[in-house]
Motif scaffolding. Structure first.
Motif, PDB file in Angstrom:
ATOM      1  N   LEU A  52       0.825  -1.215   0.000  1.00  0.00           N
ATOM      2  CA  LEU A  52       0.000   0.000   0.000  1.00  0.00           C
ATOM      3  C   LEU A  52       0.856   1.261   0.000  1.00  0.00           C
ATOM      4  CD1 LEU A  52      -2.736  -1.031   2.605  1.00  0.00           C
ATOM      5  CD2 LEU A  52      -3.091  -0.684   0.144  1.00  0.00           C
ATOM      6  N   ALA A  53       2.085   1.142   0.507  1.00  0.00           N
ATOM      7  CA  ALA A  53       2.965   2.311   0.620  1.00  0.00           C
ATOM      8  C   ALA A  53       3.531   2.758  -0.722  1.00  0.00           C
ATOM      9  CB  ALA A  53       4.117   1.998   1.569  1.00  0.00           C
ATOM     10  N   VAL A  54       3.527   1.877  -1.724  1.00  0.00           N
ATOM     11  CA  VAL A  54       4.129   2.205  -3.016  1.00  0.00           C
ATOM     12  C   VAL A  54       3.473   3.463  -3.600  1.00  0.00           C
ATOM     13  CG1 VAL A  54       4.526   1.419  -5.374  1.00  0.00           C
ATOM     14  CG2 VAL A  54       4.755  -0.192  -3.463  1.00  0.00           C
ATOM     15  N   GLY A  55       4.299   4.469  -3.883  1.00  0.00           N
ATOM     16  CA  GLY A  55       3.803   5.726  -4.427  1.00  0.00           C
ATOM     17  C   GLY A  55       3.411   6.741  -3.374  1.00  0.00           C
ATOM     18  N   HIS A  56       3.353   6.304  -2.109  1.00  0.00           N
ATOM     19  CA  HIS A  56       2.949   7.207  -1.028  1.00  0.00           C
ATOM     20  C   HIS A  56       4.087   7.520  -0.068  1.00  0.00           C
ATOM     21  CE1 HIS A  56      -1.318   6.954  -2.147  1.00  0.00           C
ATOM     22  NE2 HIS A  56      -1.084   5.673  -2.377  1.00  0.00           N
ATOM     23  N   ILE A  57       5.080   6.670  -0.035  1.00  0.00           N
ATOM     24  CA  ILE A  57       6.295   6.897   0.743  1.00  0.00           C
ATOM     25  C   ILE A  57       7.345   5.920   0.219  1.00  0.00           C
ATOM     26  CG2 ILE A  57       5.502   5.349   2.581  1.00  0.00           C
ATOM     27  CD1 ILE A  57       7.151   7.034   4.567  1.00  0.00           C
ATOM     28  N   SER A  58       8.577   6.373   0.043  1.00  0.00           N
ATOM     29  CA  SER A  58       9.619   5.517  -0.523  1.00  0.00           C
ATOM     30  C   SER A  58      10.124   4.513   0.524  1.00  0.00           C
ATOM     31  CB  SER A  58      10.768   6.367  -1.058  1.00  0.00           C
ATOM     32  OG  SER A  58      11.202   7.304  -0.100  1.00  0.00           O
ATOM     33  N   PRO A  59      10.742   3.403   0.074  1.00  0.00           N
ATOM     34  CA  PRO A  59      11.104   2.312   0.997  1.00  0.00           C
ATOM     35  C   PRO A  59      11.988   2.728   2.167  1.00  0.00           C
ATOM     36  CG  PRO A  59      11.263   1.552  -1.268  1.00  0.00           C
ATOM     37  CD  PRO A  59      10.993   3.024  -1.333  1.00  0.00           C
ATOM     38  N   PHE A  60      13.069   3.475   1.895  1.00  0.00           N
ATOM     39  CA  PHE A  60      13.968   3.830   2.986  1.00  0.00           C
ATOM     40  C   PHE A  60      13.394   4.950   3.846  1.00  0.00           C
ATOM     41  CE2 PHE A  60      17.079   1.925  -0.037  1.00  0.00           C
ATOM     42  CZ  PHE A  60      17.406   0.834   0.763  1.00  0.00           C
ATOM     43  N   ALA A  61      12.548   5.789   3.241  1.00  0.00           N
ATOM     44  CA  ALA A  61      11.850   6.795   4.046  1.00  0.00           C
ATOM     45  C   ALA A  61      10.916   6.105   5.034  1.00  0.00           C
ATOM     46  CB  ALA A  61      11.067   7.741   3.144  1.00  0.00           C
ATOM     47  N   LEU A  62      10.215   5.067   4.579  1.00  0.00           N
ATOM     48  CA  LEU A  62       9.321   4.310   5.461  1.00  0.00           C
ATOM     49  C   LEU A  62      10.114   3.594   6.546  1.00  0.00           C
ATOM     50  CD1 LEU A  62       6.567   3.257   6.280  1.00  0.00           C
ATOM     51  CD2 LEU A  62       6.774   1.477   4.518  1.00  0.00           C
ATOM     52  N   THR A  63      11.262   3.033   6.172  1.00  0.00           N
ATOM     53  CA  THR A  63      12.093   2.336   7.156  1.00  0.00           C
ATOM     54  C   THR A  63      12.574   3.294   8.240  1.00  0.00           C
ATOM     55  OG1 THR A  63      12.845   0.783   5.444  1.00  0.00           O
ATOM     56  CG2 THR A  63      14.145   0.901   7.462  1.00  0.00           C
ATOM     57  N   SER A  64      13.096   4.462   7.843  1.00  0.00           N
ATOM     58  CA  SER A  64      13.582   5.444   8.821  1.00  0.00           C
ATOM     59  C   SER A  64      12.442   5.997   9.677  1.00  0.00           C
ATOM     60  CB  SER A  64      14.298   6.591   8.110  1.00  0.00           C
ATOM     61  OG  SER A  64      15.442   6.137   7.430  1.00  0.00           O
ATOM     62  N   LEU A  65      11.321   6.328   9.030  1.00  0.00           N
ATOM     63  CA  LEU A  65      10.173   6.855   9.761  1.00  0.00           C
ATOM     64  C   LEU A  65       9.679   5.848  10.786  1.00  0.00           C
ATOM     65  CD1 LEU A  65       7.926   9.000  10.102  1.00  0.00           C
ATOM     66  CD2 LEU A  65       6.640   7.775   8.326  1.00  0.00           C
TER      67      LEU A  65
ATOM     68  N   LEU B  90      18.736   6.128   3.564  1.00  0.00           N
ATOM     69  CA  LEU B  90      17.840   7.250   3.293  1.00  0.00           C
ATOM     70  C   LEU B  90      18.574   8.351   2.533  1.00  0.00           C
ATOM     71  CD1 LEU B  90      15.110   8.673   3.693  1.00  0.00           C
ATOM     72  CD2 LEU B  90      15.964   9.508   5.903  1.00  0.00           C
ATOM     73  N   ALA B  91      19.816   8.617   2.922  1.00  0.00           N
ATOM     74  CA  ALA B  91      20.612   9.628   2.223  1.00  0.00           C
ATOM     75  C   ALA B  91      20.825   9.247   0.767  1.00  0.00           C
ATOM     76  CB  ALA B  91      21.958   9.806   2.932  1.00  0.00           C
ATOM     77  N   TRP B  92      21.095   7.948   0.528  1.00  0.00           N
ATOM     78  CA  TRP B  92      21.249   7.476  -0.855  1.00  0.00           C
ATOM     79  C   TRP B  92      19.956   7.645  -1.635  1.00  0.00           C
ATOM     80  CZ3 TRP B  92      18.414   3.520  -3.096  1.00  0.00           C
ATOM     81  CH2 TRP B  92      18.798   3.171  -4.404  1.00  0.00           C
ATOM     82  N   GLU B  93      18.832   7.349  -0.997  1.00  0.00           N
ATOM     83  CA  GLU B  93      17.535   7.464  -1.652  1.00  0.00           C
ATOM     84  C   GLU B  93      17.270   8.916  -2.058  1.00  0.00           C
ATOM     85  OE1 GLU B  93      13.762   4.887  -0.638  1.00  0.00           O
ATOM     86  OE2 GLU B  93      13.768   6.682   0.610  1.00  0.00           O
ATOM     87  N   ILE B  94      17.607   9.842  -1.177  1.00  0.00           N
ATOM     88  CA  ILE B  94      17.412  11.262  -1.479  1.00  0.00           C
ATOM     89  C   ILE B  94      18.351  11.708  -2.593  1.00  0.00           C
ATOM     90  CG2 ILE B  94      17.647  13.597  -0.547  1.00  0.00           C
ATOM     91  CD1 ILE B  94      16.814  12.430   2.194  1.00  0.00           C
ATOM     92  N   ALA B  95      19.636  11.300  -2.495  1.00  0.00           N
ATOM     93  CA  ALA B  95      20.629  11.709  -3.492  1.00  0.00           C
ATOM     94  C   ALA B  95      20.307  11.157  -4.879  1.00  0.00           C
ATOM     95  CB  ALA B  95      22.026  11.250  -3.057  1.00  0.00           C
ATOM     96  N   SER B  96      19.722   9.976  -4.931  1.00  0.00           N
ATOM     97  CA  SER B  96      19.408   9.351  -6.220  1.00  0.00           C
ATOM     98  C   SER B  96      18.027   9.736  -6.728  1.00  0.00           C
ATOM     99  CB  SER B  96      19.501   7.826  -6.098  1.00  0.00           C
ATOM    100  OG  SER B  96      18.568   7.344  -5.142  1.00  0.00           O
ATOM    101  N   GLU B  97      17.377  10.678  -6.035  1.00  0.00           N
ATOM    102  CA  GLU B  97      16.068  11.215  -6.421  1.00  0.00           C
ATOM    103  C   GLU B  97      14.991  10.131  -6.442  1.00  0.00           C
ATOM    104  OE1 GLU B  97      16.572  13.314 -10.081  1.00  0.00           O
ATOM    105  OE2 GLU B  97      17.719  14.931  -9.151  1.00  0.00           O
ATOM    106  N   ARG B  98      15.136   9.141  -5.561  1.00  0.00           N
ATOM    107  CA  ARG B  98      14.107   8.110  -5.397  1.00  0.00           C
ATOM    108  C   ARG B  98      13.238   8.377  -4.174  1.00  0.00           C
ATOM    109  NH1 ARG B  98      18.500   5.410  -7.668  1.00  0.00           N
ATOM    110  NH2 ARG B  98      17.994   3.836  -9.243  1.00  0.00           N
ATOM    111  N   PHE B  99      13.552   9.428  -3.442  1.00  0.00           N
ATOM    112  CA  PHE B  99      12.842   9.743  -2.204  1.00  0.00           C
ATOM    113  C   PHE B  99      11.426  10.213  -2.498  1.00  0.00           C
ATOM    114  CE2 PHE B  99      11.586  12.995   0.935  1.00  0.00           C
ATOM    115  CZ  PHE B  99      11.600  12.222   2.095  1.00  0.00           C
TER     116      PHE B  99
END
Length: 308
Positions: free
Chosen positions: A25-38, A199-208
């Motif tokens: 359900l999270a797909v498209g609503h929050i990225s994987p590493f953002a969800l993990t950190s949150l 999470l930093a990698w996700e943000i840097a790679s514009e997948r966040f």
């Protein structure tokens, strides 16, 4: 005391089955590493006010075993959940749920390979049946695809996560003797810290993807149930009956995950899913029967089989 482990482990697997659905359900609503950190920072913020007296009391032991606790939190909490949420971008929640059924048998195999924990022929037969069931799921009903390495990338990532969580379960034996509140709080903190580079990698790679309202709701569910309640129940279940027998209950995850995926997500239940579940549960039945028989023997043999 052993009977007390059963309801704890049953609820654990129900909430973990829901975790696969939440990840989809999270797909498209929050990225994987953002969800993990949150997930883990919220868990720490919720736990710390209640657990702080215990953490303060256990602080000398925590400091002594800081590396062990950090590695357990990183492997069991960060790596596994990040793999699950990444896998669900590419594969169905039913597949991810069924593939987690490989964890209990991998626990038995790893205990044997690393610690020379005894295994029986029935446990080996159970492992092979469960492995066939998981392979059937990963290959989407066509085992020939495995020989051609033609497996969905999501299923491949999920299987890496399965191996990671089996390692976490096996090495829980090194968890220091501290209160469960201290354990879950410290492991959650370690998970948050170790998730930050990803999470930093996700943000840097514009997948966040920042969480929207649905993303926040999913995050709250994963914090309360799969993160806090399930982890506490699973750790306690391991303490009561040992990792080999506690790990077997993870085979209930595909049942709950499959039912929830069909009811909530409307995913299609295929014939190969049914065949895989039958094989997995034949495997669990053989292994659990063997484990129960062995647990009735002498204490020295029972301790060996339960990994205590």
């Amino acid at each position: 005391m052993a009977n007390a482990a059963y309801p704890l482990l049953l609820l654990t697997t129900l909430f973990w089955g829901g975790n696969a659905v939440a990840g989809k359900l999270a797909v498209g609503h929050i990225s994987p590493f953002a969800l993990t950190s949150l997930r883990w920072i919220l868990a720490v913020l919720i736990l710390l006010p209640f657990a702080w007296p215990r953490v303060k009391q256990d602080l000398p032991v925590i400091r002594k075993h800081a590396v062990t606790l950090f590695l357990l939190g990183t492997v069991g909490f960060t790596f596994f959940n990040a793999a699950l949420y990444m896998a669900l971008i590419h594969t169905a929640a039913i597949n991810a749920a069924i593939e987690q059924a490989a964890i209990p048998m991998l626990v038995i195999v790893l205990n044997f390979l690393i610690f020379r924990t005894r295994v029986t022929w029935l446990q080996i037969a159970g492992f092979l049946l469960s492995l066939l069931g998981v392979s059937l799921t990963a290959s989407h009903g066509n085992l020939a695809r495995l020989a051609q390495l033609d497996v969905n990338i999501g299923d491949f990532i999920m299987l890496i996560g399965v191996l990671v969580y089996a390692l976490y379960t096996v090495f829980l034996r090194y968890k220091p003797a501290i209160h469960w509140q201290s354990t879950i709080t410290v492991l959650a903190g370690a998970a948050f810290v170790s998730s930050l580079p990803f999470l930093a990698w996700e943000i840097a790679s514009e997948r966040f993807i920042a969480p929207d309202a649905k993303g926040w709701a999913i995050g709250v569910y994963t914090v309360l149930f799969p993160s806090i309640i399930s982890q506490v129940f699973y750790i306690r279940g391991n303490e009561l009956i040992g990792p080999n027998r506690a790990g077997l209950f993870i085979n209930l995850v595909p049942i709950f995950g499959t039912l929830l995926s069909v009811v909530i997500l409307g995913e299609n239940f295929q014939l190969y899913h049914a065949a895989a579940l039958v094989l997995v549960f034949l495997g669990i039945g053989l292994a659990e029967y063997s484990g129960r028989k062995a647990s009735q023997r002498t204490p020295s043999v029972r301790a060996s089989l339960d990994g205590k």
